[in-house]
Design a protein around this motif. Structure first.
Motif, PDB file in Angstrom:
ATOM      1  N   PHE A  94       0.800  -1.335   0.021  1.00 44.35           N
ATOM      2  CA  PHE A  94       0.108  -0.153  -0.113  1.00 44.35           C
ATOM      3  C   PHE A  94       0.895   1.143  -0.199  1.00 44.35           C
ATOM      4  N   ASN A  95       2.192   1.083   0.564  1.00 44.88           N
ATOM      5  CA  ASN A  95       3.012   2.330   0.539  1.00 44.88           C
ATOM      6  C   ASN A  95       3.978   2.235  -0.445  1.00 44.88           C
ATOM      7  N   GLY A  96       3.904   1.558  -1.551  1.00 45.65           N
ATOM      8  CA  GLY A  96       4.583   1.787  -2.554  1.00 45.65           C
ATOM      9  C   GLY A  96       5.712   0.570  -3.050  1.00 45.65           C
ATOM     10  N   ALA A  97       5.686  -0.335  -2.267  1.00 46.59           N
ATOM     11  CA  ALA A  97       6.588  -1.557  -2.234  1.00 46.59           C
ATOM     12  C   ALA A  97       6.064  -2.341  -3.395  1.00 46.59           C
ATOM     13  N   ASP A  98       7.095  -2.757  -4.468  1.00 46.34           N
ATOM     14  CA  ASP A  98       6.436  -3.657  -5.653  1.00 46.34           C
ATOM     15  C   ASP A  98       6.228  -5.088  -4.869  1.00 46.34           C
ATOM     16  N   ALA A  99       5.740  -5.862  -5.360  1.00 51.59           N
ATOM     17  CA  ALA A  99       5.382  -7.294  -4.862  1.00 51.59           C
ATOM     18  C   ALA A  99       6.500  -7.982  -4.369  1.00 51.59           C
ATOM     19  N   GLU A 100       7.695  -7.993  -4.666  1.00 54.02           N
ATOM     20  CA  GLU A 100       9.136  -8.724  -4.427  1.00 54.02           C
ATOM     21  C   GLU A 100       9.352  -8.026  -3.044  1.00 54.02           C
ATOM     22  N   LEU A 101       9.620  -6.624  -3.030  1.00 51.67           N
ATOM     23  CA  LEU A 101       9.924  -5.861  -1.431  1.00 51.67           C
ATOM     24  C   LEU A 101       8.815  -6.146  -0.622  1.00 51.67           C
ATOM     25  N   GLN A 107       8.671 -11.064   5.207  1.00 54.76           N
ATOM     26  CA  GLN A 107       9.247 -12.006   5.790  1.00 54.76           C
ATOM     27  C   GLN A 107      10.499 -11.526   6.703  1.00 54.76           C
ATOM     28  N   THR A 108      11.378 -10.487   6.257  1.00 51.61           N
ATOM     29  CA  THR A 108      12.497  -9.961   7.166  1.00 51.61           C
ATOM     30  C   THR A 108      11.893  -9.789   8.499  1.00 51.61           C
ATOM     31  N   LEU A 109      10.577  -8.868   8.489  1.00 46.51           N
ATOM     32  CA  LEU A 109      10.226  -8.552   9.864  1.00 46.51           C
ATOM     33  C   LEU A 109       9.616  -9.663  10.702  1.00 46.51           C
ATOM     34  N   PHE A 110       9.072 -10.551   9.972  1.00 47.11           N
ATOM     35  CA  PHE A 110       8.810 -11.820  10.545  1.00 47.11           C
ATOM     36  C   PHE A 110       9.864 -12.567  11.119  1.00 47.11           C
ATOM     37  N   HIS A 111      10.883 -12.946  10.462  1.00 47.94           N
ATOM     38  CA  HIS A 111      11.942 -13.512  10.996  1.00 47.94           C
ATOM     39  C   HIS A 111      12.730 -12.739  12.136  1.00 47.94           C
ATOM     40  N   PHE A 112      12.704 -11.545  11.809  1.00 42.95           N
ATOM     41  CA  PHE A 112      13.399 -10.760  13.158  1.00 42.95           C
ATOM     42  C   PHE A 112      12.697 -11.126  14.397  1.00 42.95           C
ATOM     43  N   VAL A 113      11.309 -10.841  14.306  1.00 44.62           N
ATOM     44  CA  VAL A 113      10.445 -11.014  15.562  1.00 44.62           C
ATOM     45  C   VAL A 113      10.696 -12.447  16.047  1.00 44.62           C
ATOM     46  N   VAL A 136      15.502  -1.489  19.045  1.00 41.04           N
ATOM     47  CA  VAL A 136      16.599  -0.965  18.161  1.00 41.04           C
ATOM     48  C   VAL A 136      16.779  -1.868  16.686  1.00 41.04           C
ATOM     49  N   GLY A 137      16.735  -2.991  16.867  1.00 39.88           N
ATOM     50  CA  GLY A 137      16.640  -4.015  15.942  1.00 39.88           C
ATOM     51  C   GLY A 137      15.550  -3.738  15.097  1.00 39.88           C
ATOM     52  N   LEU A 138      14.424  -3.526  15.342  1.00 37.81           N
ATOM     53  CA  LEU A 138      13.260  -3.305  14.653  1.00 37.81           C
ATOM     54  C   LEU A 138      13.311  -1.784  13.943  1.00 37.81           C
ATOM     55  N   LEU A 142      13.191  -1.192   9.969  1.00 41.23           N
ATOM     56  CA  LEU A 142      12.273  -0.264   9.431  1.00 41.23           C
ATOM     57  C   LEU A 142      13.029   0.712   8.518  1.00 41.23           C
ATOM     58  N   ARG A 143      13.792   1.283   9.221  1.00 38.15           N
ATOM     59  CA  ARG A 143      14.661   2.332   8.341  1.00 38.15           C
ATOM     60  C   ARG A 143      15.234   1.687   7.097  1.00 38.15           C
ATOM     61  N   GLY A 144      15.748   0.503   7.172  1.00 38.00           N
ATOM     62  CA  GLY A 144      16.311  -0.240   5.579  1.00 38.00           C
ATOM     63  C   GLY A 144      15.080  -0.132   4.758  1.00 38.00           C
ATOM     64  N   LEU A 145      13.865  -0.638   5.296  1.00 37.04           N
ATOM     65  CA  LEU A 145      12.564  -0.724   4.327  1.00 37.04           C
ATOM     66  C   LEU A 145      12.288   0.834   3.992  1.00 37.04           C
ATOM     67  N   GLU A 146      12.413   1.821   4.510  1.00 44.26           N
ATOM     68  CA  GLU A 146      12.223   3.135   4.368  1.00 44.26           C
ATOM     69  C   GLU A 146      13.085   3.795   3.225  1.00 44.26           C
TER      70      GLU A 146
END
Length: 157
Positions: A94-101, A107-113, A136-138, A142-146
């Motif tokens: 919804f915020n502009g990521a293509d399907a792959e991103l 998945q990256t967020l899930f695996h971190f948690v 801090v890790g989260l 999130l900054r990387g995704l931004e």
């Protein structure tokens, strides 16, 4: 199955009137854990929405003994536990990521948690131990995704 049937006061075979297999039961348990962990709130920015989804996921898994293991088993067997990843991917898309991103980001967020919780549960750590590291890790993820989403997404947060 025997333990669950005993807790419910029925014979193990009676459970199969409601579920067809242990895997289906595992999926139902994982999905119920996740549903009970949802918080209703209005969130404005996409990063806040993803942060909330990650905190809900963490708190839900920590609230249940072996919560990370239950969720991992359900996901590995393809029988449940997919809602948080789908929700995070939808926020990213919804915020502009293509399907792959959107897919890889969720998945990256899930695996971190999941990794954070699995480590705590394996070590038998309870309470707020590690919460600062989690935050801090989260924020790093999130900054990387931004950065990957670009300036339009930064304006929305």
């Amino acid at each position: 199955m025997r333990r669950l049937a005993g807790d419910l006061g029925v014979q193990p075979s009676a459970l199969y009137h409601h579920v067809s297999s242990r895997q289906e039961l595992l999926g139902a348990v994982a999905d119920e854990m996740l549903a009970r962990g949802r918080r209703s709130t209005e969130v404005l920015g996409w990063q806040d929405e993803l942060r909330l989804a990650c905190v809900e996921l963490r708190d839900t898994m920590l609230r249940h003994r072996d919560g990370a293991a239950v969720l991992a088993a359900a996901r590995a067997q393809g029988v449940g536990g997919t809602e948080p990843v789908s929700r995070m991917a939808a926020v990213l898309a919804f915020n502009g990521a293509d399907a792959e991103l959107a897919r890889v980001g969720a998945q990256t967020l899930f695996h971190f948690v999941f990794g954070h919780v699995a480590d705590r549960q394996a070590a038998g750590v309870a309470g707020e131990s590690g919460d600062a590291d989690f935050a801090v890790g989260l924020a790093i993820v999130l900054r990387g995704l931004e950065t990957r989403l670009g300036p339009k997404a930064a304006d929305k947060s």
